[in-house]
Design a protein around this motif. Structure first.
Motif, mmCIF file in Angstrom:
data_model
loop_
_atom_site.group_PDB
_atom_site.id
_atom_site.type_symbol
_atom_site.label_atom_id
_atom_site.label_comp_id
_atom_site.label_asym_id
_atom_site.label_seq_id
_atom_site.Cartn_x
_atom_site.Cartn_y
_atom_site.Cartn_z
ATOM 1 N N THR A 681 0.858 -1.185 0.000
ATOM 2 C CA THR A 681 0.000 0.000 0.000
ATOM 3 C C THR A 681 0.886 1.223 0.000
ATOM 4 O O THR A 681 1.971 1.229 0.579
ATOM 5 C CB THR A 681 -0.916 0.026 1.232
ATOM 6 O OG1 THR A 681 -0.101 0.050 2.404
ATOM 7 C CG2 THR A 681 -1.828 -1.171 1.260
ATOM 8 N N GLY A 682 0.394 2.235 -0.667
ATOM 9 C CA GLY A 682 1.185 3.462 -0.768
ATOM 10 C C GLY A 682 0.452 4.632 -0.154
ATOM 11 O O GLY A 682 -0.775 4.664 -0.130
ATOM 12 N N ARG A 683 1.212 5.570 0.339
ATOM 13 C CA ARG A 683 0.635 6.778 0.904
ATOM 14 C C ARG A 683 1.614 7.899 0.627
ATOM 15 O O ARG A 683 2.808 7.758 0.880
ATOM 16 C CB ARG A 683 0.409 6.579 2.397
ATOM 17 C CG ARG A 683 -0.381 7.682 3.043
ATOM 18 C CD ARG A 683 -0.828 7.273 4.434
ATOM 19 N NE ARG A 683 -1.910 6.296 4.398
ATOM 20 C CZ ARG A 683 -2.798 6.141 5.360
ATOM 21 N NH1 ARG A 683 -2.757 6.880 6.438
ATOM 22 N NH2 ARG A 683 -3.744 5.240 5.272
ATOM 23 N N GLN A 710 -3.947 8.201 -0.454
ATOM 24 C CA GLN A 710 -3.726 6.759 -0.342
ATOM 25 C C GLN A 710 -3.939 6.151 -1.720
ATOM 26 O O GLN A 710 -4.668 6.696 -2.552
ATOM 27 C CB GLN A 710 -4.673 6.150 0.675
ATOM 28 C CG GLN A 710 -6.152 6.229 0.294
ATOM 29 C CD GLN A 710 -7.045 5.550 1.300
ATOM 30 O OE1 GLN A 710 -6.571 4.793 2.131
ATOM 31 N NE2 GLN A 710 -8.349 5.810 1.235
ATOM 32 N N ASP A 711 -3.286 5.018 -1.947
ATOM 33 C CA ASP A 711 -3.433 4.398 -3.263
ATOM 34 C C ASP A 711 -4.774 3.679 -3.352
ATOM 35 O O ASP A 711 -5.416 3.383 -2.343
ATOM 36 C CB ASP A 711 -2.291 3.401 -3.485
ATOM 37 C CG ASP A 711 -2.468 2.171 -2.618
ATOM 38 O OD1 ASP A 711 -2.933 1.139 -3.137
ATOM 39 O OD2 ASP A 711 -2.166 2.250 -1.400
ATOM 40 N N CYS A 712 -5.201 3.444 -4.572
ATOM 41 C CA CYS A 712 -6.428 2.680 -4.824
ATOM 42 C C CYS A 712 -6.075 1.325 -5.423
ATOM 43 O O CYS A 712 -6.805 0.794 -6.281
ATOM 44 C CB CYS A 712 -7.347 3.437 -5.775
ATOM 45 S SG CYS A 712 -7.993 4.943 -5.064
ATOM 46 N N GLY A 713 -4.946 0.762 -5.011
ATOM 47 C CA GLY A 713 -4.548 -0.549 -5.516
ATOM 48 C C GLY A 713 -3.774 -0.441 -6.812
ATOM 49 O O GLY A 713 -3.258 0.625 -7.169
ATOM 50 N N PHE A 788 -2.072 9.799 -10.935
ATOM 51 C CA PHE A 788 -0.784 9.389 -11.486
ATOM 52 C C PHE A 788 -0.533 7.956 -11.030
ATOM 53 O O PHE A 788 -1.226 7.432 -10.139
ATOM 54 C CB PHE A 788 0.337 10.317 -11.030
ATOM 55 C CG PHE A 788 0.459 10.438 -9.538
ATOM 56 C CD1 PHE A 788 1.335 9.625 -8.817
ATOM 57 C CD2 PHE A 788 -0.310 11.358 -8.833
ATOM 58 C CE1 PHE A 788 1.433 9.722 -7.447
ATOM 59 C CE2 PHE A 788 -0.207 11.463 -7.454
ATOM 60 C CZ PHE A 788 0.659 10.644 -6.754
ATOM 61 N N LEU A 789 0.437 7.299 -11.646
ATOM 62 C CA LEU A 789 0.793 5.937 -11.281
ATOM 63 C C LEU A 789 2.092 5.978 -10.482
ATOM 64 O O LEU A 789 3.091 6.546 -10.933
ATOM 65 C CB LEU A 789 0.955 5.072 -12.534
ATOM 66 C CG LEU A 789 -0.334 4.871 -13.344
ATOM 67 C CD1 LEU A 789 -0.058 4.094 -14.615
ATOM 68 C CD2 LEU A 789 -1.376 4.142 -12.523
ATOM 69 N N GLY A 790 2.028 5.389 -9.299
ATOM 70 C CA GLY A 790 3.200 5.377 -8.440
ATOM 71 C C GLY A 790 4.058 4.158 -8.700
ATOM 72 O O GLY A 790 3.825 3.386 -9.637
ATOM 73 N N PRO A 791 5.056 3.941 -7.856
ATOM 74 C CA PRO A 791 5.937 2.769 -8.023
ATOM 75 C C PRO A 791 5.147 1.477 -7.873
ATOM 76 O O PRO A 791 4.201 1.392 -7.088
ATOM 77 C CB PRO A 791 6.955 2.947 -6.887
ATOM 78 C CG PRO A 791 6.324 3.898 -5.914
ATOM 79 C CD PRO A 791 5.446 4.770 -6.719
ATOM 80 N N GLY A 792 5.524 0.470 -8.635
ATOM 81 C CA GLY A 792 4.848 -0.825 -8.554
ATOM 82 C C GLY A 792 3.473 -0.820 -9.164
ATOM 83 O O GLY A 792 2.656 -1.701 -8.880
ATOM 84 N N GLY A 793 3.161 0.184 -9.988
ATOM 85 C CA GLY A 793 1.848 0.222 -10.638
ATOM 86 C C GLY A 793 0.724 0.621 -9.709
ATOM 87 O O GLY A 793 -0.447 0.386 -10.021
ATOM 88 N N LEU A 794 1.056 1.235 -8.545
ATOM 89 C CA LEU A 794 -0.003 1.688 -7.640
ATOM 90 C C LEU A 794 -0.721 2.891 -8.253
ATOM 91 O O LEU A 794 -0.094 3.787 -8.808
ATOM 92 C CB LEU A 794 0.582 2.084 -6.285
ATOM 93 C CG LEU A 794 1.090 0.923 -5.405
ATOM 94 C CD1 LEU A 794 1.732 1.469 -4.150
ATOM 95 C CD2 LEU A 794 -0.042 -0.021 -5.042
ATOM 96 N N VAL A 795 -2.046 2.899 -8.136
ATOM 97 C CA VAL A 795 -2.862 3.955 -8.731
ATOM 98 C C VAL A 795 -3.198 4.988 -7.653
ATOM 99 O O VAL A 795 -3.739 4.642 -6.602
ATOM 100 C CB VAL A 795 -4.165 3.365 -9.318
ATOM 101 C CG1 VAL A 795 -5.037 4.473 -9.893
ATOM 102 C CG2 VAL A 795 -3.849 2.321 -10.380
ATOM 103 N N PHE A 796 -2.865 6.235 -7.913
ATOM 104 C CA PHE A 796 -3.204 7.333 -6.999
ATOM 105 C C PHE A 796 -4.166 8.283 -7.708
ATOM 106 O O PHE A 796 -3.884 8.707 -8.835
ATOM 107 C CB PHE A 796 -1.947 8.104 -6.576
ATOM 108 C CG PHE A 796 -1.065 7.335 -5.638
ATOM 109 C CD1 PHE A 796 -1.236 7.434 -4.268
ATOM 110 C CD2 PHE A 796 -0.067 6.497 -6.122
ATOM 111 C CE1 PHE A 796 -0.430 6.723 -3.402
ATOM 112 C CE2 PHE A 796 0.739 5.778 -5.259
ATOM 113 C CZ PHE A 796 0.564 5.895 -3.890
ATOM 114 N N VAL A 797 -5.268 8.573 -7.054
ATOM 115 C CA VAL A 797 -6.257 9.499 -7.622
ATOM 116 C C VAL A 797 -6.300 10.746 -6.747
ATOM 117 O O VAL A 797 -6.427 10.648 -5.526
ATOM 118 C CB VAL A 797 -7.654 8.844 -7.684
ATOM 119 C CG1 VAL A 797 -8.679 9.830 -8.231
ATOM 120 C CG2 VAL A 797 -7.615 7.584 -8.532
ATOM 121 N N CYS A 798 -6.169 11.927 -7.377
ATOM 122 C CA CYS A 798 -6.182 13.172 -6.585
ATOM 123 C C CYS A 798 -7.322 14.088 -6.995
ATOM 124 O O CYS A 798 -7.348 15.260 -6.623
ATOM 125 C CB CYS A 798 -4.846 13.896 -6.690
ATOM 126 S SG CYS A 798 -4.332 14.242 -8.361
#
Length: 1565
Positions: A681-683, A710-713, A788-798
């Motif tokens: 999980t990313g934050r 927070q990431d959405c997976g 944007f897409l974070g490391p490891g393909g994590l999806v972040f929505v802002c």
């Protein structure tokens, strides 16, 4: 309810619901304990339930328990999806830094302007509510009843009980004091006291008399009673006795209103964020484009490559499609529960097994295909679209209907149940967007709707028992899916259509607010179920608890589709139950040991508040808690708070799974539990400043302007994701750049139904690199989510594209703004979650609008304190200004079907002016920084330099003249023999004694009085004899003539001339308004030095009334002579003046600026004027001329009293007051007498247009025929009112009126008649000029319909002997015809000068004897004080020359100089009048460089505040001006003079002296 000895289940359902809401309000801190107890007692009183004392008995909590609860409440009550401790801290710090911010003037509001009339009774719908706020029905009810009125106090408006408000009489009996000022911080009360103390000692403006109004039209009659003080100041004189002009003489008025304006000016002295340069550009790009910030962060990463998810591996045991799944579980596990619904008591009593589901779907499919349509209606065939209309508490019927459609091959379209009230009275806020759904159904060609029996019963029916047609919906046939018979045993569902056929259509809304339908094919539906099954690891027999709407989005995909695909048991919690028991979903998870929960962050927040239920909750079985709005950045706080509260109850941290979804791409991403590779999980703590520039920048943890995401997976299995730029073509973003997420998957929607254009732009996106290279051949679907897409393909929505606001090149998200607003003490003033934020385009940029629901007990002062703090907070946190902040009454904003705010409908109502806010604060001065650059005046440019420049450029100099006057023009002896009108009258009485000169008509078109040449001469002689004998007057004495319009006025005029007296015509006082009109009469009598008054017995009675003598004593008047009682004695000899240059009469008039000006007309000028009119109009003794105008000054007086004597034609006189009685009198007279030439005023024309709008057919039937009219000329001293003349022409064309017959004239103080449309003149010319050029004194002709174009009509043709030039009013240099300048006139009938009692004529000598600085400097001109221009046309005059047309634009004294440019009030007023249908009149003026707009509201007072944003917007858009003050008043308040012209300066004086009794005064910041 634990503290009351009562069985809750015994109470009626609505009482239980209200009690539950009260408890929730108390827990949220929305009401006090005292308020809670009071409302609870009131609710329970009808049931005779005794409550034991609170602090005794076994039910009272111990002090320790109470303290724990209170502490817990403190911790949780602020936690909701928009709350953040960091944001609150940031806001508080920002507000502390700006404690000494600007003082904001509080708007003035009339006592009666409260929420009455705008409180629609808003019942809660049975359907669930998506509302973030839950508030007491009692509060709402009190509010709806209007039980609390705004009490006008000295300090501010506030709420009080009706009984405690002695000021409020339901009408306007007593004018309230103006409200005072809202001052941020705690110093407001002291400051208020100081301001009010100073305003109490202010001197009232001295009241001055009125020369303007005799109520000559219905409109003017309206104005008599409403606004007496404005009329009092019609003649504006200073305390020293000098008549004042238009100039701002400094802050003369020290009243409350002007004090507020001064306060506003002090506030506006703060520098704007961007200084404006001091030069002017006239091109189209005069508006400053927002310049990119050179210091803005730029993306630095590499270009993003498409990111694939893991391969989709479908488990082998899954059904091959949804129908197979239904068949499998309906047969093998037919007793297993498929759906359970909680009833209103929270009991899971309604169940549907898989066996029942299968049999019911078969029944529905069979009946649909074989039995529907047998009564002559069209049947249903596979592939047809049908609507599914089921209430939100009936997922069982919906599931059966949905799967019945799938079995039958029919395409279901799930929609909301329409509000039954919409059939009768449209209340858009009840069912906002309902018409959009109706339009969608129409475009889908839906003819049938499936519904349940209970739902069908609740719909409104027509007289024959059928369901009534809903507004905007197509005509539907209704099919009830309950109690159907079994299909035959040998019946089988039809074979499946191709996998590319649509399986269902899901409705959604575009960013513009239109409702569209997304097509989902059968293959996509199956792929989506498979993908979600893999991602969520669903297995057969699992229990799922779902709180979401099952008709669309996540609730449909998981609760209806995936659950059946996997044979799961779903427990649906209706939202109506969530209102009563917010913890019901948590109880169901505990009871059924559910492994899956599908909620929104709001449900988690509500669950947190229900502390009493927490002890029984157990989440140990829960492996997946899907947070459907996890893409909202503010869901993070709810997730964290929920985990903290329930980790001890078995809730696992990895079980909380944020979910990102889109109507077009369906599931975007999901955080997947239990997968080691995907459990990361990313934050991130990101800089909001960076995000506003579209780049990702990590911020420090303690930063006050950061946003934690927070990431959405990760990307879904089998899908590929890219991020493309938000604007422009689909270019791939860089890795640290925010863009729109796009998904390529096998399960996404395939398009919008029937909308191919926007489908390709949304569903068929092929991204490419910045250099133009393609990024592959895959087609992607836009999700509408920004991130944007974070490391490891994590999806972040802002954020979302729908909530994106791009202001001055920076992007802001509506959710971020809402979070900041809520951090400003939201509990006291507004309802949490009932906030709408959107942007509107104004002046080529987006402007932020915030609308919130205000609490009923919030005072005016508190509201504006809170609003000012919101402005400061948003400015500090986001570095962006709020354009408009509005507060509406509780429960008032339009709702979505699930109770949330319908943003598009709210925005539409705001822009339409139908929102009816309770408070409005506009801040255009702060926000609008892209105004055109101010014009720079160059004093060093001399007129000679301009003249040389014009010659070099070959420009034509602006001048024009009428035809030459020569003695040969006259073939009669009168011109050679008689230079005086008295001699001409005597000559006519001898040569044609029985020729009818005058006929006076009454309202019945009957001749009330006729007079021949001989009769007029004899009567004039007798009046002259009376003046000498009884009045003892000498030659040269001035005599006031005070008569109603008629022939007696003419006789009295010539009676004065016969004995050498100088007549002065004065309008008599109005009998219904003596107090304001009589002082005006007295003033003109005094100013003109009248030695006697000639009048009739009717007027004499008026002057001697008790009311009149109380205002002007009888002995204060000079000698009054009644001409109804004339002596028989004849006059010995008629006086002849030694020279024609001696004064003939005085002409007094009030200008639109309120200046009383009398001019001297010589005998020569009077005769010359008559000669010019005779030649222009071809008047002869055989002519009949109809006059319907006021005969007291200007050209109207000349036509009424002079021209008939000179030309000998027959004048038919109609007083304008007769037109008020009978609007058809003028037309009928013209038709009966077959009049060729007729003259009227704009007031008469308006009366006829309004009064006869629907009567032309009746008039035609009566034989009224206007085809005889050759000239119908409007006598005026202003720019032609094209709209009115055009309307008049079109309206009466049916009666034979020729379009070319209607024309206008122009006269002014220095020359009473300059232009008049003659019989043989060319048709009037109309041109279109550029308004922007006109502001800079330039004339640029444009095509009709061009933007910023103004239509200007020629003001008639110049009279013979008249020459005009256009001169620069400052330098006196002659202008070229491409420039706007002052009209100067040379003519034998110019007035000889102003008549004044002050003796200082040198001040105005320049007006009558001016010489050009360049051009023909020898000729003497009179300055008219009007701006205009001359254009040579292609038309040919009677002398063979090309015709020069003169166009009058407006009075120089009335122009408004702002930002170095010259504005004409009428142009701004026309724009404002078009902005809202309820504006019936408008006037503008300036005060200390602030533009003040006064609008008359023709509607309910609660609509007043709607006008403020619309007026501000439209003036900005069309004129590039910021309105400083908007004043909303009642109809008839704007004073209008007898010529129908607005008296703007009287209005200004009345406003500043606080005499208008305005409905609302808004001070724009």
């Amino acid at each position: 309810m634990a503290d009351i000895n009562v069985d809750v289940s015994q109470l009626p359902e609505d009482v239980r619901r209200k009690l539950a809401e009260l408890t929730l309000e108390l827990s949220e801190g929305d009401i006090t304990q005292k308020g809670y107890d009071k409302k609870k007692s009131k609710l329970l009183a009808p049931y005779n339930i005794q409550q034991p004392p609170q602090n005794t008995g076994p039910s009272a909590p111990s002090p320790q328990t109470a303290a724990q609860r209170k502490a817990h409440r403190r911790l949780t009550r602020e936690d909701n999806r928009y709350h953040s401790e960091i944001r609150t801290e940031a806001v508080m710090q920002a507000l502390a830094m700006s404690k000494r911010g600007p003082v904001m003037p509080l708007p003035s509001k009339r006592t009666s302007v409260n929420y009455q009339g705008q409180q629609r009774h808003r019942e809660r719908q049975d359907s669930s509510s998506d509302d973030d706020s839950i508030f007491g029905e009692d509060v709402s009810r009190d509010f709806n009843r209007g039980g609390r009125f705004r009490d006008s106090g000295a300090s501010s408006s506030s709420f009080s009980d009706a009984g405690a408000s002695p000021h409020h009489q339901g009408g306007r009996g007593e004018r309230p004091h103006s409200a005072a000022y809202a001052i941020p911080g705690n110093t407001s009360r002291q400051a208020l006291a100081d301001v009010l103390q100073s305003s109490r000692h202010s001197q009232p403006i001295p009241q001055q008399p009125d020369v303007t109004n005799n109520a000559k039209s219905m409109r003017q009659a309206d104005r008599v009673g409403h606004y007496a003080p404005a009329h009092l100041s019609s003649v504006r004189m200073t305390s020293t006795g000098h008549v004042s002009g238009l100039q701002d003489d400094g802050p003369r008025h020290q009243g409350k209103v002007s004090a507020k304006i001064q306060q506003l000016l002090n506030t506006l002295k703060r520098p704007k964020r961007k200084p404006l340069k001091d030069y002017f550009v006239e091109e189209d790009d005069a508006l400053e484009a927002p310049q990119p910030d050179p210091n803005a962060p730029k993306p630095e990463g590499s270009t993003l490559t498409p990111v694939p998810g893991e391969q989709l591996v479908v488990p082998s045991g899954l059904p091959r499609n949804l129908e197979a799944a239904l068949q499998r579980y309906g047969s093998s596990t037919y007793k297993a529960n498929a759906v359970t619904v909680l009833d209103q008591n929270g009991k899971p009593s309604i169940n549907l097994t898989y066996g029942k589901l299968l049999s019911r779907t078969h029944k529905i499919a069979y009946t649909m295909l074989h039995k529907v349509g047998q009564k002559g209606e069209g049947g249903i065939k596979p592939g047809d679209r049908v609507a599914l209309v089921y209430p939100n508490n009936d997922p069982i019927s919906f599931s059966c209907g949905f799967y019945g459609c799938l079995l039958a091959g029919v395409v279901p379209v799930p929609v909301e149940v329409p509000s039954s009230r919409r059939t009768v009275v449209v209340d858009d806020s009840k069912d906002a967007g309902g018409q959009g759904i109706g339009f969608l159904l129409g475009s889908l060609n839906v003819q049938w709707a499936l519904t349940s029996e209970a739902c069908h019963k609740g719909m409104s029916k027509s007289s024959n028992g059928d369901v009534a047609n809903f507004k905007g919906w197509p005509k539907l046939s209704w099919f009830i899916t309950d109690h159907l018979s079994k299909p035959p045993k040998d019946w089988h569902p039809p074979p499946k259509q191709s996998e590319d056929c649509p399986a269902y259509v899901e409705y959604t809304q575009s960013k513009e607010g239109s409702t569209v339908g997304v097509k989902v094919t059968r293959s996509a539906m199956l792929c989506h179920c498979q993908t979600l099954t893999v991602a969520s690891n669903y297995t057969e027999g699992e229990v799922m608890v779902c709180v979401l709407d099952f008709k669309r989005d996540v609730g449909l995909w998981h609760g209806i589709l995936c659950s059946v695909f996997n044979g799961m048991h779903v427990i649906f919690i209706p939202y109506s139950l969530m209102k009563i028991d917010p913890a019901s979903w948590m109880k169901m998870i505990t009871k059924y040991k559910a492994s899956v929960g599908i909620v929104k962050s709001r449900d988690m927040h509500w669950g947190l508040l229900a502390q009493k239920d927490h002890k029984d909750v157990n989440f140990s079985s829960l492996r997946l808690l899907l947070v459907a709005d996890g893409a909202n950045p503010w869901s993070l706080t709810s997730c964290d708070a929920f985990l903290n509260a329930f980790q001890s109850k078995g809730l696992k941290s990895e079980a909380i799974c944020p979910y990102a979804s889109s109507s077009e791409a369906l599931t975007v991403s999901i955080r997947r539990p239990g997968k080691t590779s995907a459990s990361k999980t990313g934050r991130g703590i990101l800089s909001m400043q960076g995000l506003s520039h579209g780049v990702v920048r990590v911020d420090s943890e303690n930063s006050l302007t950061s946003l934690t995401l927070q990431d959405c997976g990760q990307v879904m299995p089998g899908a590929v994701m890219v991020v493309i730029k938000i604007d422009g073509p689909p270019v791939l973003c860089k890795t640290d750049e925010v863009g729109e997420l796009c998904v390529c998957s096998g399960y996404a929607g395939t398009g919008y139904w029937g909308l191919q254009g926007i489908t390709s732009n949304t569903f068929q996106v092929q991204p490419f690199h910045g250099d133009g290279r393609s990024a592959g051949d895959k087609m992607y679907v836009r999700t509408g989510l920004l991130g944007f897409l974070g490391p490891g393909g994590l999806v972040f929505v802002c954020g979302s594209k729908e909530g994106l606001m791009s202001v001055s090149g920076r992007r802001h998200n509506t959710d971020d703004i809402i979070a900041t607003v809520l951090a400003v003490e939201p509990m006291k003033f507004i309802y949490r979650g009932r906030i709408a934020v959107f942007s509107i385009p104004v002046l080529k940029d987006e402007r932020i609008v915030i609308i919130a629901e205000q609490r009923p007990d919030c005072t005016e002062e508190e509201s504006f304190q809170w609003m000012s703090r919101v402005l400061q907070a948003v400015d500090s946190i986001h570095q962006v200004g709020v354009y408009c902040l509005a507060l509406v009454p509780p429960n008032y904003l339009p709702k979505t079907p699930l109770g949330g705010i319908h943003l598009h409908e709210t925005k539409k109502k705001f822009l339409d002016g139908s929102l009816h806010p309770a408070n409005v604060l506009m801040c255009p001065h702060t926000c609008v920084t892209n105004l055109p650059k101010p014009r720079e005046h160059r004093p060093d440019v001399t007129p000679s330099a301009v003249h040389v420049g014009n010659i070099v450029q070959g420009a034509r100099m602006a001048w024009a003249q009428g035809r030459e006057l020569s003695i040969s023009d006259e073939d009669s002896d009168s011109a050679r023999k008689h230079q005086f009108l008295t001699e001409i009258l005597r000559w006519r009485s001898q040569t044609t004694p029985d020729h009818n000169l005058y006929t006076l008509l009454n309202s019945k078109v009957q001749a009330q009085l006729t007079m021949t040449c001989s009769q007029l001469h004899k009567r004039a002689e007798r009046i002259g004899s009376m003046l000498v004998e009884k009045g003892k007057l000498n030659t040269g004495d001035h005599v006031a003539l005070i008569y109603h319009p008629g022939i007696e006025l003419v006789a009295a005029f010539y009676g004065c001339l016969y004995v050498g007296c100088v007549p002065v015509t004065i309008r008599p006082p109005h009998p219904q308004n003596i107090s304001t009109t009589l002082p005006t009469v007295k003033m003109i009598v005094d100013v003109s030095k009248a030695s006697a008054i000639l009048t009739s017995s009717i007027v004499l009675k008026l002057l001697r009334l008790k009311e009149s003598t109380g205002i002007v004593e009888t002995k204060a008047w000079p000698t009054i002579l009644d001409t109804d009682d004339l002596p028989k004695k004849k006059l010995a000899a008629i006086y002849r003046a030694p020279t024609p240059e001696m004064i003939c009469y005085l002409d007094f008039s009030v200008s639109t600026t309120g200046m009383l000006a009398g001019v001297k007309m010589s005998h020569a000028a009077a005769t010359a004027l008559c000669r010019s009119i005779k030649l222009q109009c071809e008047f002869y003794p055989s002519r009949d001329v109809a006059l319907c105008l006021d005969p007291y000054c200007g050209l109207g007086f000349g036509l009424w009293c002079l021209t008939s004597i000179y030309s000998g034609h027959h004048s038919i006189l109609i007083a304008p007051s007769e037109v008020e009685t009978n609007p058809a009198v003028w037309h009928t007279a013209v038709s009966n007498y077959k009049v060729r030439d007729t003259f009227c005023s704009y007031g008469v024309m308006e009366l006829c247009t309004r009064g006869l709008g629907t009567s032309t057919t009746t008039l035609k039937a009566r034989g009224v025929n206007l085809s005889c009219v050759r000239t119908c000329c409007v006598i005026a001293e202003e720019r032609p009112r094209i709209h009115l003349t055009t309307s008049f022409t079109k309206l009466f064309a049916n009666l034979g009126l020729s379009p070319r017959a209607v024309s206008t004239s122009f006269g002014c103080r220095v020359n009473l008649g300059m232009c008049l449309q003659g019989a043989s003149c060319p048709d009037p010319t109309t041109v279109y000029v550029d308004l922007r050029a006109l502001r800079n004194d330039r004339v640029t002709l444009v095509e009709k319909g061009s933007p910023h174009s103004l239509c200007v009509m020629e003001s008639g043709k110049l009279l013979p002997g008249v020459k005009v030039v256009i001169a620069n009013p400052d330098t006196k240099g002659q202008c070229a015809d491409s420039h706007l300048g002052e009209i100067w006139v040379h003519s034998p009938h110019n007035a000889t000068g102003y008549f004044t009692i002050y003796g200082d004529e040198s001040l105005h000598a320049d007006h009558f004897d001016s010489h050009l600085a360049t051009g023909d400097a020898r000729l003497s001109y009179a300055r008219t004080g009007f701006l205009g221009f001359v254009r040579r046309t292609e038309l040919t005059q009677s002398d063979g020359e090309r015709h020069d047309a003169i166009f009058v634009v407006g009075a120089l004294d009335e122009t408004v100089m702002l930002r170095g440019m010259r504005y004409h009030p009428i142009d701004i007023e026309n724009t404002v009048s078009r902005s809202h249908r309820k504006i019936c009149e408008c006037a503008v003026f300036t005060w200390t460089n602030l533009l003040v707009v006064v609008v008359e509201l023709e509607g309910n007072e609660n609509e007043a505040l709607d006008l403020v944003p619309l007026v501000t917007n439209v003036v900005l858009e069309d004129h590039y001006l910021i309105v400083g003050v908007v004043v909303v008043v009642d109809p008839g308040i704007i004073p209008i003079n007898s010529r129908g012209e607005k008296q703007r300066m009287h209005l200004r004086d009345g406003f500043l002296a606080d005499q208008l009794d305005p409905i609302y005064v808004a001070y724009n910041m």
